[in-house]
Design an enzyme around this catalytic site. Structure first.
Site, short mmCIF file in Angstrom:
data_model
loop_
_atom_site.label_atom_id
_atom_site.label_comp_id
_atom_site.label_asym_id
_atom_site.label_seq_id
_atom_site.Cartn_x
_atom_site.Cartn_y
_atom_site.Cartn_z
N LYS A 266 4.81 -6.26 -1.10
CA LYS A 266 3.92 -5.45 -0.26
C LYS A 266 3.28 -6.34 0.81
CE LYS A 266 2.38 -2.06 -3.72
NZ LYS A 266 2.80 -0.83 -3.02
N ARG A 340 7.93 4.74 -11.49
CA ARG A 340 8.85 5.74 -12.05
C ARG A 340 9.77 5.12 -13.11
NH1 ARG A 340 11.02 6.93 -6.12
NH2 ARG A 340 8.86 6.34 -5.76
N1 BES Z 1 1.57 1.75 -6.75
C1 BES Z 1 2.28 2.19 -5.60
C2 BES Z 1 1.74 3.49 -5.02
C3 BES Z 1 0.34 3.45 -4.49
C4 BES Z 1 0.11 3.26 -3.14
C5 BES Z 1 -0.74 3.66 -5.33
C6 BES Z 1 -1.17 3.25 -2.65
C7 BES Z 1 -2.02 3.65 -4.84
C8 BES Z 1 -2.23 3.45 -3.49
C9 BES Z 1 3.75 2.40 -5.97
O1 BES Z 1 4.24 1.59 -6.95
C10 BES Z 1 4.52 2.12 -4.73
O2 BES Z 1 4.52 1.00 -4.31
N2 BES Z 1 5.17 3.14 -4.18
C11 BES Z 1 5.94 2.99 -3.01
C12 BES Z 1 7.24 3.72 -3.21
C13 BES Z 1 8.27 3.44 -2.15
C14 BES Z 1 8.74 2.02 -2.25
C15 BES Z 1 9.42 4.41 -2.33
C16 BES Z 1 5.15 3.59 -1.85
O3 BES Z 1 4.45 4.59 -2.07
O4 BES Z 1 5.20 3.04 -0.76
MN MN Z 2 4.95 -0.24 -6.22
#
Ligand code: BES
Ligand code: MN
Ligand code: ZN
Length: 491
Positions: A266, A340
């Site tokens: 990230k 997931r």
């Molecule tokens: N934990 C994150 C989602 C999230 C984002 C929670 C902001 C709380 C605040 C999740 O694991 C994630 O990173 N999701 C990605 C999915 C994508 C790579 C398909 C996302 O939402 O960007």
């Molecule tokens: Mn994630």
């Protein structure tokens, strides 16, 4: 654990008001009439309340609004808080009004004159929910909340209900504490320990360690934790307060104690917020705590997947193919779509082991749900209209925002993979829905299932109705009520 402010329920004692310390709260409805308590306060303060009314200071107040009379003459109290609330206000209104008082509660405590109030317990619940502060990681002066004394006409009746309300508040606070904790303190091991500590409440706790997860074939969940020094775990909390042999409700939570994104790292900005990526597991643990504390007459099992998503030489790579406990293979396109993977294996295990009557999973799953619904509503995805409907009703009754989202085959098609049974991401369009479709592939025929995407509501950057900014504990109350409704427990 952060404990809710202590509470005392007593019969109205007007003679005690002159010497009451801390704050005194009086309630006033739109008719502007003062109850017995307020009249006594008025007398003691030599007509200050009457003058406020005559001077128009209380005009146009909305339900839940407070006007404060500071350092009043004639009282020992430091302030009189005049709260606008109708006598027969509904549950949510009474709670929100209580929360307005909770915001003002400090170490001196508060005496609330609620004799004429129809829902003193909701007022009290709102008050203690709002009086929360996470101070475990601060040294120096700690914010503390003094005792809340609720003066009512029938203390015995109210007392029993307050017990149940305190069980709810304790569950919510447990969740908020877990969500607030930084990841170096709340490791997978520490999380499992805090769950294990709930054995003393009568919950049956089992913690599955990595070797066991491996022999069960939980290849998806394990692949998320490969890069971390913290061991992956699954913790199981069983509450059997219902009829023997009745299939339980299963609650499954995403417990990613920190989500760096893994190799699909990230960006730095805001990454610190990913300490809350165990929010789903936090809610499951909080609900189980509440159910145990109030000795719910229901069978419920909570299961949480505890992992940390880190990059390292052992971490899963984009392009890797991993095998689920179900047996299906998954091509990892983005290691940041890890929640997931964790849920899929725990959900499968939950169904194989407990044959639940219904299954609800909770997860801070997608950023896309925040784009869609913001911070006021969690996303609700379900294969069962009755279950989703029952939950939306329960959430509405508790004042916790939830909104149903669509699902369908064309979304599922976005998960097709060239080399494996599916990909772990479905591209940018409808990111929250394709995540839900991924999960549904691990729901067995005949299991009513609901997925709650709580990424937008688990922790927020401004105050909410019931909580100061930060962890909210969203969902504990709604799920507690769902359990109550589904098991036909008398309210
Ligand atoms: N934990 C994150 C989602 C999230 C984002 C929670 C902001 C709380 C605040 C999740 O694991 C994630 O990173 N999701 C990605 C999915 C994508 C790579 C398909 C996302 O939402 O960007
Ligand atoms: Mn994630
Ligand atoms: Zn995540």
């Amino acid at each position: 654990m952060t404990a809710p402010a202590s509470t005392r329920i007593i019969a109205t004692d007007l003679d005690a008001l002159a010497s009451a310390t801390g704050r005194i709260a009086v309630l006033i409805g739109s008719d502007g009439k003062l109850g017995d308590g307020a009249r006594r306060i008025n007398k003691l303060t030599k007509g200050a309340l009457a003058r406020m009314i005559e001077g128009g200071a209380l005009e146009g107040m909305k339900s839940g609004e407070v006007k404060t009379l500071a350092w009043p003459t004639g009282l020992k109290a430091e302030a009189v808080d005049i709260l606008c609330l109708e006598r027969n206000a509904k549950e949510i209104e009474a709670r929100k009004a209580g929360a307005a008082l909770g915001k003002l509660l400090d170490k001196g405590g508060m005496t609330v004159l609620a004799a004429q109030q129809r829902r003193p317990v909701d007022l009290m619940l709102g008050l203690i929910l709002r009086a929360y502060s996470f101070t475990a990681r601060k040294t120096g002066e700690q914010k503390t909340f003094g005792e809340v004394t609720l003066m009512v006409s029938k203390p015995d009746e109210v007392e029993a209900e307050v017990e149940a309300a305190r069980a709810v508040a304790e569950g919510v606070f447990f969740t908020r504490d877990l969500v607030s904790e930084p990841a170096n303190h709340l490791t997978t091991t520490e999380f499992a320990k805090r769950i294990k500590d709930m054995e003393s409440l009568g919950l049956k706790i089992t913690v599955l360690e990595e070797d066991k997860l491996e022999s069960l074939g939980m290849g998806l969940l394990l692949s998320v934790g490969f890069g971390s020094a913290s061991p992956s775990k699954v913790a199981i909390m069983e509450w059997n307060g219902g009829a023997k042999g009745d299939a339980p409700l299963a609650l499954v939570g995403k417990g990613v104690v920190f989500d760096t994104g893994g190799i699909s790292l990230k960006p730095a900005a805001g990454m610190e917020d990913m300490t809350m990526d165990m929010g789903g597991a936090g809610v499951v643990a909080g609900v189980m705590r509440t159910l145990a504390l109030r000795k719910a007459k229901a069978n419920v099992v909570g299961l949480v997947g505890l992992v940390e998503n880190m990059p390292s030489d052992r971490a899963t790579r984009p392009g890797d193919v991993v095998t689920s406990m179900k047996g299906d293979t998954v091509e990892i396109i983005n290691t940041d779509a890890e929640g997931r993977l964790v849920l899929a294996d725990v959900m499968w295990y939950a169904q194989e082991t407990f044959k639940p009557r219904a299954m609800v999973d909770l997860a801070t799953l997608t950023g896309a749900i925040i784009i869609g619904l913001g911070h006021d509503n969690a996303g609700v995805f379900s294969n069962d209209d009755a279950l989703a409907g029952a939950f939306l009703k329960a959430a509405g009754a508790e004042g916790e925002g939830a909104w149903r989202m669509p699902m369908g085959q064309s979304y599922d098609d976005q998960l097709k993979s060239q080399i494996a049974d599916m990909k772990n991401v479905g591209g940018r369009p409808a990111g929250s829905i394709t995540a839900a479709q991924f999960l549904q592939r691990f729901v067995q025929e005949g299991t009513p299932w609901m997925h709650l995407d709580i990424a937008g509501v688990a922790s927020v950057k401004s105050d909410t109705d019931y909580a100061p900014k930060g962890a909210t504990g969203w969902g504990v109350m709604a799920l507690n009520r769902l359990v109550e409704d589904m098991s036909g427990e008398a309210k």
